[in-house]
Design an enzyme around this catalytic site. Structure first.
Site, short mmCIF file in Angstrom:
data_model
loop_
_atom_site.label_atom_id
_atom_site.label_comp_id
_atom_site.label_asym_id
_atom_site.label_seq_id
_atom_site.Cartn_x
_atom_site.Cartn_y
_atom_site.Cartn_z
N HIS A 1 10.87 2.04 2.93
CA HIS A 1 11.86 3.11 3.03
C HIS A 1 11.19 4.44 3.33
CE1 HIS A 1 10.73 2.74 -1.23
NE2 HIS A 1 10.95 4.04 -1.34
N ARG B 1 15.27 7.24 -10.53
CA ARG B 1 14.90 5.90 -10.08
C ARG B 1 14.34 5.06 -11.22
NH1 ARG B 1 10.03 5.96 -6.36
NH2 ARG B 1 8.89 5.66 -8.31
#
Length: 308
Positions: A284, A299
């Site tokens: 990503h 996260r």
């Protein structure tokens, strides 16, 4: 710390109030690109954190699509952690800060007063500088810019599949080093940088790994990879130029595959949106085009196994 040793919670009985809310909206799955990624609607992630059947459906969808996207999730931090822990134990991060009440929940807060970094805006697979890189992550948007701050994910199984056969033959047995020292540690004073490397010695991973659940072959080099470790053989090197720059040229060619748009999906964040991804088969890139606007993310990183 590396992997947090907190055990995964025991199954929690389904909350009738949650069940009632869930049953009124059918679950729908919409693919967002030809390569990977699906937006899931009609599923409350707070329910999935406590419901065995819902979580099993969620995990199956993740293996199928590699990245799952959700909008308008009223997900409390405790449920965020509980949901991620159903996949496996959580990890902290040696450089980024964690929420003090929820170890393993990394806070990625950016605003006008936050120094601009260059860790996220490169194609990467999280923490391949660990011997056991993360299995995946659950990322929640707390606050997003009015425009900008998108994240791109890449299907690295597809990237491997579409390599020319002669390249596949060439890289099948190759291995590469991955480094936290040269990335997160690069801006640190030398003593601190060397201490970081001593804590996380550069691991060696296969250039092509096998997904432990799907069996897919995955191109497994990214911006944390510094060099190929077993390239300098009689088969590969006739003259010095075949190794330097030949080996680094090959590595950069492989790393660059993540930048091909046909392998990607792009997500525009809004507050309350959540993304779950399989870190074993994807990379990503967090687009940092929004400064000085605010972007706050949290996260939960899920511990993984050693690539093979």
């Amino acid at each position: 710390m590396a992997t947090l040793t907190r055990p995964a919670p025991a199954p929690v009985p389904t909350d009738p109030a949650r069940t009632g809310r869930r049953s009124r909206t059918p679950l729908t799955v919409e693919r967002l690109s030809c390569a990977l990624g699906a937006e899931v609607s009609g599923l409350d992630l707070g329910d999935a954190a406590h419901d065995d059947d819902l979580f099993a459906r969620l995990r199956a969808l993740l293996l199928e699509h590699k990245v799952l996207f959700f909008r308008d999730q009223d997900l409390a931090r405790a449920d965020h952690v509980t949901l991620a822990e159903r996949f496996g134990p959580l990890e902290d991060h040696p450089v980024l800060g964690c929420d003090p009440d929820h170890p393993g929940l990394v806070r990625i807060y950016k605003d006008a007063d936050t120094p601009v970094d260059r860790f996220e805006n490169a194609f990467h697979c999280d923490a391949t500088w660990r011997n056991n890189p993360p299995m995946g992550a659950v990322l929640r948007c707390v606050e997003s810019p009015a425009v900008g701050g998108d994240t791109i994910w890449v299907n690295m199984a597809l990237a491997y599949e579409r390599l020319p056969q002669h390249v596949k033959d060439r890289i099948g047995g190759l291995r590469a080093r991955h480094s936290i020292e040269s990335t997160f540690g690069g801006r640190m004073p030398i003593e601190q940088r060397l201490a970081l490397k001593e804590r996380y010695p550069d691991p060696e991973h296969p250039v092509v790994r096998t997904h432990p659940e799907t069996g897919e072959k995955i191109l497994f080099v990214n911006s944390f990879a510094t060099h190929l470790t077993n390239y300098h053989t009689d088969e590969n090197v006739r003259y010095g130029i075949d190794y330097a720059p030949g080996a680094s040229d090959l590595l950069q060619y492989l790393v660059s595959q993540a930048s091909i748009p046909e392998y990607q999906v792009r997500w525009r964040w809004t507050a309350g949106s959540v993304v779950i991804w399989d870190n074993r088969s994807t990379q990503h890139y967090a687009v940092q085009d929004y400064w000085p606007a605010v972007r706050q993310m949290e996260r939960a990183g899920i511990a993984g196994d050693r690539p093979f």
